[in-house]
Design a protein around this motif. Structure first.
Motif, PDB file in Angstrom:
ATOM      1  N   GLY A 185       0.803  -1.225   0.000  1.00  0.00           N
ATOM      2  CA  GLY A 185       0.000   0.000   0.000  1.00  0.00           C
ATOM      3  C   GLY A 185       0.830   1.266   0.000  1.00  0.00           C
ATOM      4  N   VAL A 186       1.931   1.252   0.734  1.00  0.00           N
ATOM      5  CA  VAL A 186       2.780   2.449   0.761  1.00  0.00           C
ATOM      6  C   VAL A 186       3.363   2.703  -0.630  1.00  0.00           C
ATOM      7  N   CYS A 187       3.811   1.656  -1.285  1.00  0.00           N
ATOM      8  CA  CYS A 187       4.380   1.833  -2.637  1.00  0.00           C
ATOM      9  C   CYS A 187       3.312   2.310  -3.619  1.00  0.00           C
ATOM     10  N   ARG A 188       2.095   1.824  -3.489  1.00  0.00           N
ATOM     11  CA  ARG A 188       1.009   2.305  -4.363  1.00  0.00           C
ATOM     12  C   ARG A 188       0.833   3.812  -4.179  1.00  0.00           C
ATOM     13  N   GLN A 189       0.857   4.264  -2.946  1.00  0.00           N
ATOM     14  CA  GLN A 189       0.699   5.691  -2.681  1.00  0.00           C
ATOM     15  C   GLN A 189       1.873   6.487  -3.226  1.00  0.00           C
ATOM     16  N   VAL A 190       3.068   5.974  -3.078  1.00  0.00           N
ATOM     17  CA  VAL A 190       4.252   6.691  -3.588  1.00  0.00           C
ATOM     18  C   VAL A 190       4.211   6.748  -5.119  1.00  0.00           C
ATOM     19  N   LEU A 191       3.804   5.659  -5.743  1.00  0.00           N
ATOM     20  CA  LEU A 191       3.660   5.666  -7.208  1.00  0.00           C
ATOM     21  C   LEU A 191       2.611   6.686  -7.645  1.00  0.00           C
TER      22      LEU A 191
END
Ligand code: THU
Length: 136
Positions: free
Chosen positions: A92-98
Motif C-alpha cells: 500500500g505504501v508503494c502504491r501511494q508513492v507511485l
C-alpha cells in the motif's frame, strides 16, 4: 522493451535484494517515458522500520535523477534463494508513492512461476487515491 523483458529486469534486480530479516526478496523494474529502465530491490534494515521496498528504490532512483514520467512497472518477489512466488503486488505504501508520479493508467506487471503475466493498473490497485491534485 516489452513486458516480458521488463519482468526479466525485475528478476535480475531481485537477485540483488538485501533481505536477511524477512527472507523475502523483491525486484522491480520501472519503465520511464523515454524507454529507460530503473531497477530496484528491497533493502532491509536491522531496525526493521527503515526497510525500503523494491518499488520505491526503483522510483526514487529515477526521480533523484530528474525523471518523473513513467509508463510501467514490473514486480517479482519470493523467498530468498528460491524462484518467484505467484504475483507479488506492490504494498500500500508503494502504491501511494507511485500515485505521486504515475497516472491511473500506469501499468503494473506481475509474474507467476509458470511464466504467466498479470497486468493491472495503478488505478485498479489504488482506486480514488490521494494525489497532488487534491492539495490544489
Ligand atoms: N516488499 C517489497 O519490496 N515490496 C512490496 O511491495 C512488498 C514488500 C519487501 C519489504 C520487505 O523487505 C519484504 O518484502 C517482506 O515484506
Amino acid at each position: 522493451m516489452d513486458d516480458r523483458q521488463l519482468v526479466g529486469l525485475a528478476c535480475a534486480a531481485r537477485g540483488r535484494a538485501y533481505a536477511p530479516y524477512s527472507g523475502f526478496s523483491v525486484g522491480a523494474a520501472l519503465l520511464d517515458a523515454d524507454g529507460r529502465v530503473w531497477q530496484g530491490c528491497n533493502i532491509e534494515n536491522a531496525a526493521f522500520g527503515p526497510t525500503v521496498c523494491a518499488e520505491r528504490v526503483a522510483l526514487f532512483k529515477a526521480v533523484s535523477e530528474g525523471v518523473r514520467s513513467f509508463e510501467a512497472l514490473a514486480v517479482v518477489g519470493g523467498p530468498a534463494g528460491e524462484g518467484i512466488a505467484p504475483y507479488t503486488p506492490p504494498c500500500g505504501v508503494c502504491r501511494q508513492v507511485l500515485r505521486e508520479f504515475c497516472s491511473d493508467g500506469f501499468r503494473v506487471i506481475l509474474a507467476s512461476p509458470d511464466g504467466s503475466l498479470r497486468t493491472t493498473t495503478l488505478g485498479e490497485l489504488l482506486p480514488q487515491g490521494f494525489g497532488p491534485e487534491n492539495l490544489s
